[in-house]
Motif scaffolding. Structure first.
Motif, PDB file in Angstrom:
ATOM      1  N   GLN A   1      27.063  31.561  28.022  1.00  0.00           N
ATOM      2  CA  GLN A   1      25.787  31.070  28.539  1.00  0.00           C
ATOM      3  C   GLN A   1      25.641  29.561  28.427  1.00  0.00           C
ATOM      4  OE1 GLN A   1      22.191  32.947  27.510  1.00  0.00           O
ATOM      5  NE2 GLN A   1      22.847  34.962  28.182  1.00  0.00           N
TER       6      GLN A   1
ATOM      7  N   GLY B   1      25.068  27.667  36.210  1.00  0.00           N
ATOM      8  CA  GLY B   1      24.887  29.089  36.488  1.00  0.00           C
ATOM      9  C   GLY B   1      24.421  29.345  37.910  1.00  0.00           C
ATOM     10  N   LEU B   2      23.416  28.587  38.369  1.00  0.00           N
ATOM     11  CA  LEU B   2      22.909  28.761  39.732  1.00  0.00           C
ATOM     12  C   LEU B   2      23.983  28.417  40.758  1.00  0.00           C
ATOM     13  CD1 LEU B   2      19.243  27.404  39.765  1.00  0.00           C
ATOM     14  CD2 LEU B   2      20.007  29.653  40.517  1.00  0.00           C
TER      15      LEU B   2
ATOM     16  N   LEU C   1      26.809  27.822  31.486  1.00  0.00           N
ATOM     17  CA  LEU C   1      25.941  28.043  32.640  1.00  0.00           C
ATOM     18  C   LEU C   1      24.645  27.239  32.540  1.00  0.00           C
ATOM     19  CD1 LEU C   1      26.266  31.881  33.275  1.00  0.00           C
ATOM     20  CD2 LEU C   1      27.665  30.035  34.134  1.00  0.00           C
ATOM     21  N   LYS C   2      24.256  26.872  31.324  1.00  0.00           N
ATOM     22  CA  LYS C   2      22.983  26.172  31.142  1.00  0.00           C
ATOM     23  C   LYS C   2      23.080  24.667  31.387  1.00  0.00           C
ATOM     24  CE  LYS C   2      20.894  29.518  28.038  1.00  0.00           C
ATOM     25  NZ  LYS C   2      20.433  29.833  26.686  1.00  0.00           N
TER      26      LYS C   2
ATOM     27  N   THR D   1      27.857  35.117  32.091  1.00  0.00           N
ATOM     28  CA  THR D   1      26.444  35.224  31.702  1.00  0.00           C
ATOM     29  C   THR D   1      26.335  35.945  30.362  1.00  0.00           C
ATOM     30  OG1 THR D   1      26.127  37.293  32.892  1.00  0.00           O
ATOM     31  CG2 THR D   1      25.529  35.300  34.060  1.00  0.00           C
TER      32      THR D   1
ATOM     33  N   ALA E   1      26.548  31.173  40.867  1.00  0.00           N
ATOM     34  CA  ALA E   1      26.054  32.340  41.601  1.00  0.00           C
ATOM     35  C   ALA E   1      26.071  32.058  43.104  1.00  0.00           C
ATOM     36  CB  ALA E   1      24.653  32.709  41.133  1.00  0.00           C
ATOM     37  N   LEU E   2      25.625  30.861  43.506  1.00  0.00           N
ATOM     38  CA  LEU E   2      25.623  30.526  44.938  1.00  0.00           C
ATOM     39  C   LEU E   2      27.048  30.432  45.484  1.00  0.00           C
ATOM     40  CD1 LEU E   2      22.703  27.929  45.067  1.00  0.00           C
ATOM     41  CD2 LEU E   2      22.742  30.164  46.170  1.00  0.00           C
TER      42      LEU E   2
ATOM     43  N   TRP F   1      22.437  19.052  38.794  1.00  0.00           N
ATOM     44  CA  TRP F   1      21.795  18.392  39.941  1.00  0.00           C
ATOM     45  C   TRP F   1      20.303  18.619  39.785  1.00  0.00           C
ATOM     46  CZ3 TRP F   1      21.973  20.551  45.611  1.00  0.00           C
ATOM     47  CH2 TRP F   1      21.431  19.591  46.490  1.00  0.00           C
TER      48      TRP F   1
ATOM     49  N   LYS G   1      22.926  21.322  33.034  1.00  0.00           N
ATOM     50  CA  LYS G   1      22.248  20.869  34.252  1.00  0.00           C
ATOM     51  C   LYS G   1      23.129  19.894  35.009  1.00  0.00           C
ATOM     52  CE  LYS G   1      17.979  20.283  32.187  1.00  0.00           C
ATOM     53  NZ  LYS G   1      16.646  19.680  32.193  1.00  0.00           N
TER      54      LYS G   1
ATOM     55  N   VAL H   1      17.231  19.980  38.206  1.00  0.00           N
ATOM     56  CA  VAL H   1      17.105  21.119  37.298  1.00  0.00           C
ATOM     57  C   VAL H   1      18.166  22.186  37.575  1.00  0.00           C
ATOM     58  CG1 VAL H   1      14.634  20.812  36.927  1.00  0.00           C
ATOM     59  CG2 VAL H   1      15.442  22.241  38.820  1.00  0.00           C
ATOM     60  N   ILE H   2      18.958  21.993  38.640  1.00  0.00           N
ATOM     61  CA  ILE H   2      19.947  23.014  39.011  1.00  0.00           C
ATOM     62  C   ILE H   2      21.100  23.006  38.011  1.00  0.00           C
ATOM     63  CG2 ILE H   2      21.534  23.794  40.809  1.00  0.00           C
ATOM     64  CD1 ILE H   2      19.674  22.444  42.813  1.00  0.00           C
ATOM     65  N   ASN H   3      21.393  24.192  37.461  1.00  0.00           N
ATOM     66  CA  ASN H   3      22.435  24.265  36.431  1.00  0.00           C
ATOM     67  C   ASN H   3      23.713  24.912  36.974  1.00  0.00           C
ATOM     68  OD1 ASN H   3      21.858  27.001  36.509  1.00  0.00           O
ATOM     69  ND2 ASN H   3      20.384  26.859  34.839  1.00  0.00           N
TER      70      ASN H   3
END
Lengths: 112, 678
Positions: free
Chosen positions: A54, A68-69, A57-58, A50, A72-73, A62, A60, A64-66
């Motif tokens: 970056q 980064g998300l 991580l940005k 992060t 984290a998950l 799926w 995309k 709007v899911i990138n």
């Protein structure tokens, strides 16, 4: 806590030197440190990326899911997986081996 | 980018930035007077339930074993819920949901760090501690180190960590109760303190544990209900829900506000997407890593979490309890993602931030909205329920912290250091209760004295001290043969001391001179400055300390109202109306933002106008922070470990060496854990 309370008959140095204890603690330590190291590397990749990566991580992936998300998950999945893997191995193997040692501890006398 | 979307973005920014200046903001009360009875009803039922638990527990607490460790009678599953309850304090339940609702992705980063801390607890701390310890951190360290010295330094560290954590909880709790049900700050702090003391003094660890379990179950149920209501309209599809977050105009407006001028070239969709990307809240990369270290290593050193492992009968149950705790805590943190984003799209970041700057009211406000809003019975019931659970959270977490400090004072200092362990069971119980009352009264006093103080950094500080002092001492005592008393004592003192000192000289403190200078710059304007390049030789140290010059980006010119006459005239309609509308909106944004800054600057100046320049320093007498980071972990944690190692290697301690085999066999196998300890 106090040494005077230790029940007679257990020779700690002998138990520590027992090949079964040596094998148990060596395997256990190897297993634990590997998992610990993996967790630390995997976790610190998140704040490091992060901060410095970056752009990755940005991306995309799926809707709007990138990335980064998802990254984290994935930390949650990894944490749970490590907990389950450790608990399974400890329940199935380490517990039985240390129980056998505890049962036999009074008979282990000589330092090998 | 087309003109239409450009206009939309500008309008968003305009409404946001002008709102506080042009329109008087509505005075907000979380619960209107006609529904107060409902709030009181819900609060009293939850308090009554916990009092019943305390009454039931009081009959079971007969010995110090019961008082400190619930008689080792807690099962792994129960302890898992209790640990989750201790950990899901107001800071993580209200705070993280709030941060996500205001800053999106960065808020979620906290959740990850908090959970990963449990891996260290599970793998290297929980089982050995259960096998070696009895009631406290001091018990573990006294096993092979000099018992008196180890207990004294362990007690000192336990009390320090607990007081930091406790102050944050007390102040947060006081503010929360005041906002929610409208009673005075002081009254709510006393209420939290008194209730907590009742649990601890009458019910000891038994009551504290069962209250924690009940509270954790209620918290999870409340969150599940809220998340179901938030997610249901999107058919429980993650992409569909996040698409709604990205497309929400309130979210887009929030991002535009956070990014300032950088947002003017972004489309509405891009602004929304930015909410799901890092960098809106956490800006300094090294500070982020430092915080991550404090969270991951600090959890394993928190005294009120360690104490929970003494309440289960054996190492297997301790292991089971951490696995359960990780499942519950992790699951809950995934839910915070939906709570935070749900609050952002339904309540809106502007409203949330307007009521509480830290966003702490996000979850309660979301509950009110989902129940039907401000004027509905169900909405207010749901608000009251979430608020009451949050209140119970604070009381229960404070109870755990007080119990941890009281055990350090009564069990370590009084019984084992002052009285050499020569006390009767009755005397020990009495000491435990007196210590609890003293710590409780101190907690209430600190809570009242710290009114209005910024306490957000105290939780981070508690984690940093735990990680720099407790963790190195426990870890090396348990796993390193050469570790000894001098190493543990010096490592803990230097680790904790450096963490506290670095926070005292960090940007967390208030620096009046800098505030005055900033205020003057806003009022008088300033000419822009070019970027400053760092000297190559000084590198990393300059990232951490301010005594050398760090590379800095160019500073923009600061404008005053006088330096922008054209825009002022535009806004006051002194210029013909053939100016394109987006120009007018741009001008409105600029003037409104300037006016807001000026108002703030005047307030700051007024605060310090009666003081001379020499009085204008921080608590430590500094004019500006010496240390650049908000969290000291990156320095103090390695330092703590290093000092234990260094002083252990430099000194010789026969007792520590003689007892190593016994400790190592016992921590690995649990051999004679019961027989020896009684």
């Amino acid at each position: 806590m106090q040494k005077s309370n230790i029940p007679l008959g257990i020779h700690w140095e002998a138990v520590e030197a027992d090949p079964r204890f040596q094998a148990l603690h060596r395997e256990k330590n190897k297993f634990l440190w590997r998992m610990m190291l993996f967790t630390l590397i995997f976790y610190f990749l998140l704040p490091i990326s992060t901060a410095y990566f970056q752009d990755i991580l940005k991306v995309k992936t799926w809707g709007v899911i990138n990335v980064g998300l998802l990254f984290a998950l994935s930390q949650f999945i990894v944490a749970w997986a490590i907990a389950v893997i450790y608990a399974k191995r400890a329940n199935a193997e380490f517990d039985a081996r240390s129980k056998a040692l505890v049962k036999d501890a009074h008979n282990i006398r000589t330092v090998i | 980018m087309n003109i239409k979307s450009m206009n939309k973005v500008l309008l968003i920014i305009a409404t946001l930035q002008t709102a506080p200046v042009l329109a008087t903001p509505k005075k907000y009360a979380a619960v209107s007077a006609e529904y107060r009875w409902l709030t009181f009803l819900v609060f009293s039922s939850i308090i009554a339930a916990t009092m019943y638990i305390t009454y039931w527990a009081s009959k079971r607490v007969k010995s110090t074993e019961d008082f400190y460790a619930a008689g080792n009678s807690i099962s792994g599953l129960q302890n898992g819920w209790a640990i989750a309850g201790d950990y899901l304090s107001a800071a993580s339940f209200l705070g993280i949901a709030g941060l996500i609702s205001l800053y999106g992705y960065d808020g979620f980063m906290y959740s990850v760090g908090f959970l990963m801390g449990y891996i260290a607890v599970l793998l290297v701390i929980a089982e050995p501690c259960r096998n070696i310890g009895k009631y406290t951190l001091g018990d573990i360290l006294a096993f092979r180190n000099d018992p008196k010295k180890a207990r004294m330094v362990a007690a000192l560290s336990t009390i320090t960590v607990s007081i930091f954590y406790l102050t944050a909880q007390m102040v947060g709790g006081g503010v929360l109760v005041k906002t929610l049900i409208g009673i005075d700050y002081e009254v709510s702090v006393i209420a939290v303190g008194t209730l907590m003391l009742a649990y601890v003094v009458f019910g000891g660890m038994v009551a504290t544990t069962y209250v924690q379990i009940v509270k954790a179950v209620l918290l999870v149920i409340a969150s599940l209900v809220l998340v179901t209501l938030v997610w249901l309209p999107y058919g429980f599809s993650l992409p569909a829900f996040l698409q709604a977050v990205v497309s929400d105009s309130k979210v887009q407006a929030q991002v535009a506000k956070l990014l300032g001028t950088a947002a003017s070239s972004m489309s509405a969709q891009e602004l929304g997407q930015r909410f799901l990307e890092p960098g809106l809240f956490l800006k300094d990369p090294i500070d982020q890593i430092s915080l991550g270290m404090a969270l991951v290593f600090g959890t394993a050193g928190l005294p009120h979490i360690l104490m929970r492992f003494f309440t289960v009968p054996n190492a297997q149950e301790a292991r089971k309890s951490v696995v359960w705790a990780m499942a519950i805590i992790g699951g809950f943190y995934v839910l915070t993602l939906f709570l935070g984003f749900g609050a952002a799209i339904h309540v809106g970041p502007e409203t949330i931030g307007g009521i509480d700057k830290g966003g702490n009211m996000a979850a309660p406000l979301l509950a009110q909205y989902l129940g039907g809003g401000e004027n509905s019975l169900l909405g207010n019931f749901m608000l009251a329920f979430v608020a009451a659970v949050a209140f119970a959270t604070i009381v229960a977490v404070v109870a755990g912290l007080v119990l941890a400090s009281a055990s350090a004072i009564a069990h370590d200092l009084y019984v084992n250091v002052i009285k050499d362990g020569n006390t009767s069971q009755a005397q020990q119980m009495q000491a435990a209760k007196i210590a609890s009352i003293c710590v409780g009264v101190v907690a209430i006093l600190i809570g009242i004295l710290a009114k209005g103080q910024n306490v957000a950094h105290l939780v981070g500080m508690a984690f940093a001290v735990a990680a720099s002092s407790n963790l190195p001492a426990i870890f090396l005592t348990l796993y390193w043969k050469k570790c000894n008393t001098t190493g543990v004592v010096m490592g803990m003192l230097i680790g904790a001391g450096s963490a506290i000192l670095l926070v005292l000289i960090s940007p967390n403190m208030t620096y009046p001179q800098k505030m005055v200078a900033d205020a003057k710059t806003v009022l008088e304007g300033a000419v822009g400055q070019p970027a400053i390049a760092a000297k190559a030789s000084e590198g990393f140290i300059c990232e951490l300390f301010t005594f050398c010059q760090k590379a800095e980006p160019a500073k923009p010119t600061v404008e005053t109202l006088d330096s922008v006459p054209f825009q002022t005239k535009l806004v006051n309609s002194e210029i013909d109306h053939d100016t394109p509308p987006e120009e007018i909106i741009k001008a409105q944004i600029k003037i409104a933002a300037l006016k807001k800054q000026i108002e703030k600057a005047k307030e700051d100046l007024a605060k310090y106008q009666n003081q001379t320049t020499s009085q204008l320093t921080s608590m430590m007498g500094l004019e500006k922070p010496l240390f650049r980071l908000k969290n000291p972990g990156i320095i103090s944690i390695p330092l703590g470990f290093l000092m234990v190692v260094l002083f252990s290697l430099l000194t010789h301690d026969k007792r520590a060496e003689d007892l190593w085999e016994e400790l190592y066999v016992r921590q690995n196998t649990g051999l004679h854990v019961e027989g020896v300890l009684h």
